[in-house]
Motif scaffolding. Structure first.
Motif, PDB file in Angstrom:
ATOM      1  N   VAL A   1     -20.019   3.453  60.062  1.00 10.32           N
ATOM      2  CA  VAL A   1     -19.162   2.934  61.135  1.00 10.32           C
ATOM      3  C   VAL A   1     -18.142   3.974  61.570  1.00 10.32           C
ATOM      4  CG1 VAL A   1     -17.538   1.111  61.789  1.00 10.32           C
ATOM      5  CG2 VAL A   1     -19.487   0.575  60.307  1.00 10.32           C
ATOM      6  N   ALA A   2     -17.513   4.662  60.606  1.00  5.64           N
ATOM      7  CA  ALA A   2     -16.459   5.628  60.923  1.00  5.64           C
ATOM      8  C   ALA A   2     -16.934   7.067  60.886  1.00  5.64           C
ATOM      9  CB  ALA A   2     -15.281   5.449  59.961  1.00  5.64           C
ATOM     10  N   SER A   3     -18.240   7.278  60.762  1.00 11.89           N
ATOM     11  CA  SER A   3     -18.818   8.639  60.776  1.00 11.89           C
ATOM     12  C   SER A   3     -18.182   9.565  59.745  1.00 11.89           C
ATOM     13  CB  SER A   3     -18.682   9.244  62.179  1.00 11.89           C
ATOM     14  OG  SER A   3     -19.325   8.427  63.145  1.00 11.89           O
ATOM     15  N   GLY A   4     -17.915   9.035  58.555  1.00 10.69           N
ATOM     16  CA  GLY A   4     -17.374   9.848  57.481  1.00 10.69           C
ATOM     17  C   GLY A   4     -15.874  10.065  57.526  1.00 10.69           C
ATOM     18  N   ARG A   5     -15.180   9.469  58.481  1.00 12.51           N
ATOM     19  CA  ARG A   5     -13.720   9.664  58.607  1.00 12.51           C
ATOM     20  C   ARG A   5     -13.003   8.544  57.864  1.00 12.51           C
ATOM     21  NH1 ARG A   5     -13.631   9.751  64.970  1.00 12.51           N
ATOM     22  NH2 ARG A   5     -15.072   8.049  64.478  1.00 12.51           N
ATOM     23  N   ALA A   6     -12.488   8.870  56.691  1.00 12.68           N
ATOM     24  CA  ALA A   6     -11.912   7.849  55.816  1.00 12.68           C
ATOM     25  C   ALA A   6     -10.660   7.211  56.420  1.00 12.68           C
ATOM     26  CB  ALA A   6     -11.584   8.460  54.457  1.00 12.68           C
ATOM     27  N   PHE A   7      -9.798   8.018  57.051  1.00  5.87           N
ATOM     28  CA  PHE A   7      -8.587   7.459  57.656  1.00  5.87           C
ATOM     29  C   PHE A   7      -8.936   6.481  58.779  1.00  5.87           C
ATOM     30  CE2 PHE A   7      -6.677  11.344  55.811  1.00  5.87           C
ATOM     31  CZ  PHE A   7      -5.624  10.757  55.141  1.00  5.87           C
ATOM     32  N   THR A   8      -9.926   6.822  59.579  1.00  2.03           N
ATOM     33  CA  THR A   8     -10.344   5.926  60.650  1.00  2.03           C
ATOM     34  C   THR A   8     -10.930   4.638  60.085  1.00  2.03           C
ATOM     35  OG1 THR A   8     -10.805   7.818  62.088  1.00  2.03           O
ATOM     36  CG2 THR A   8     -11.827   5.729  62.685  1.00  2.03           C
ATOM     37  N   ALA A   9     -11.743   4.752  59.033  1.00  2.00           N
ATOM     38  CA  ALA A   9     -12.313   3.565  58.399  1.00  2.00           C
ATOM     39  C   ALA A   9     -11.217   2.652  57.861  1.00  2.00           C
ATOM     40  CB  ALA A   9     -13.253   3.984  57.272  1.00  2.00           C
TER      41      ALA A   9
END
Length: 366
Positions: free
Chosen positions: A235-243
């Motif tokens: 869902v967030a394409s590997g971007r932990a902060f966005t997730a």
């Protein structure tokens, strides 16, 4: 409080000392402080044992984060931590069942002994079996685009000085992550501690019904922890902060739905409480493990355990503060208002994560 403060200020020991020996010693000391707990009646002795128990457990989480992150690249960690993170929720459910059975068989004063023996055994297993990459002749599992920390160390003329607590706090995005963890822990522990009473006071449930209903949150937490790795990667394409931003906001949506339509029927209440568990508990492995382990590799010296301890310790303070805060709000404004406080904290956590995601992108830390 000992658990929270020891994590914040002693987490750096996990970066300085051998991981398997310190982790094993933490578990053994936890067992020693716990096995005789039910045999005492003195409040002073019980308080000292609780203090020692919290202090002994404090380094376990940072050391586990360091150990696992040393074997897996950043691209793999979200999946690994999501599976590993179920231990808190499965352990909570299993611990309750085991305690009930031990109490029935041996009486409440003896329920602590056998679990303590098991924990001590696991501590010895860690000392014997756990290995870090450098102990088996490897330099660590690193991403291709990141500099090898061992190369950086060997090329330096002097050994790097490990950062102090304030230096860690001033590192980019650390304060955002720690404050978000505080919000997250307040949310989780509000559900653990206050949900049964909330259902009795606002929905008219019996004590038995409210107790059974509260397990919906924990069951949702198990599924949420497992799904967190998928959420970060897909869902967030590997971007932990966005997730994490998305999950905080989804927690708000589920809370509002529970407040608005949860009272119409038990099916709606169960559905939305389960979703609250899914969204809020899936934040835990992301905020306390995935992000700190990634940030800990950005400095000249490996600080994964230090940052994991700092972030998780801040969350522990939130777990302590939620009791008086929720109690005050419920007494002053009524039980219905307590869930609005939880929703507000979810918004604050989402805002912090969103700001961190923007700063990470702007500074090209990713």
């Amino acid at each position: 409080l000992p658990y929270a403060f020891a994590q914040m200020f002693l987490g750096s020991l996990g970066d300085k000392l051998p991981t398997r020996y310190v982790l094993g010693l933490c578990l053994i000391c936890t067992a020693l402080s716990n096995f005789s707990f039910g045999w005492w009646s003195s409040p002073i002795i019980l308080g000292c044992l609780l203090f020692a128990n919290g202090l002994s457990q404090a380094l376990a989480w940072p050391l586990c984060v360091k150990a696992m992150s040393s074997w897996y690249s950043e691209k793999e960690r979200s999946k690994i931590y999501s599976i590993w993170g179920t231990c808190m929720f499965v352990g909570g459910l299993a611990g309750t069942a085991i305690t009930v059975d031990l109490q029935r068989r041996f009486g409440w004063r003896n329920v602590f002994f056998l679990p303590s023996v098991a924990v001590a055994g696991i501590g010895f297993l860690n000392m014997t079996l756990l290995r870090m990459p450098d102990e088996v002749g490897l330099s660590g599992i690193l991403d291709d685009e990141k500099p090898d920390l061992e190369t950086k160390k060997s090329s330096a003329t002097e050994p790097p000085v490990r950062p102090s607590f304030m230096e860690l706090w001033r590192q980019p995005l650390v304060s955002h992550t720690a404050l978000s963890c505080l919000c997250m822990k307040v949310i989780r522990y509000c559900m653990y501690m206050w949900l049964p009473l909330y259902m009795v006071k606002t929905r008219g449930y019996s004590d038995t019904q409210s107790g059974l209903f509260s397990t919906t949150y924990e069951i949702g937490g198990v599924f949420g922890s497992v799904a967190s790795g998928f959420f970060v990667d897909r869902v967030a394409s590997g971007r932990a902060f966005t997730a994490a931003t998305y999950l905080f906001l989804l927690t708000v949506v589920a809370l509002v739905c529970f407040i608005v339509v949860g009272g119409l029927h038990i099916v709606f209440a169960t559905l939305f409480m389960g979703l609250i568990g899914v969204f809020s508990c899936s934040l835990d492995p992301i905020v306390t493990a995935v992000i700190p382990s990634a940030l800990g590799e950005l400095s000249e010296v490996d600080t994964k355990a230090s940052l994991a301890g700092l972030v998780s310790g801040f969350g522990g303070i939130g777990a302590v503060l939620q009791g008086p805060v929720v109690g005050f709000v419920a007494d002053r404004f009524g039980w219905g208002s307590s869930f609005y406080i939880v929703a507000l904290l979810s918004l604050c956590g989402g805002a912090l994560m969103k700001h961190a995601a923007m700063k990470r992108t702007s500074k090209q830390l990713a």
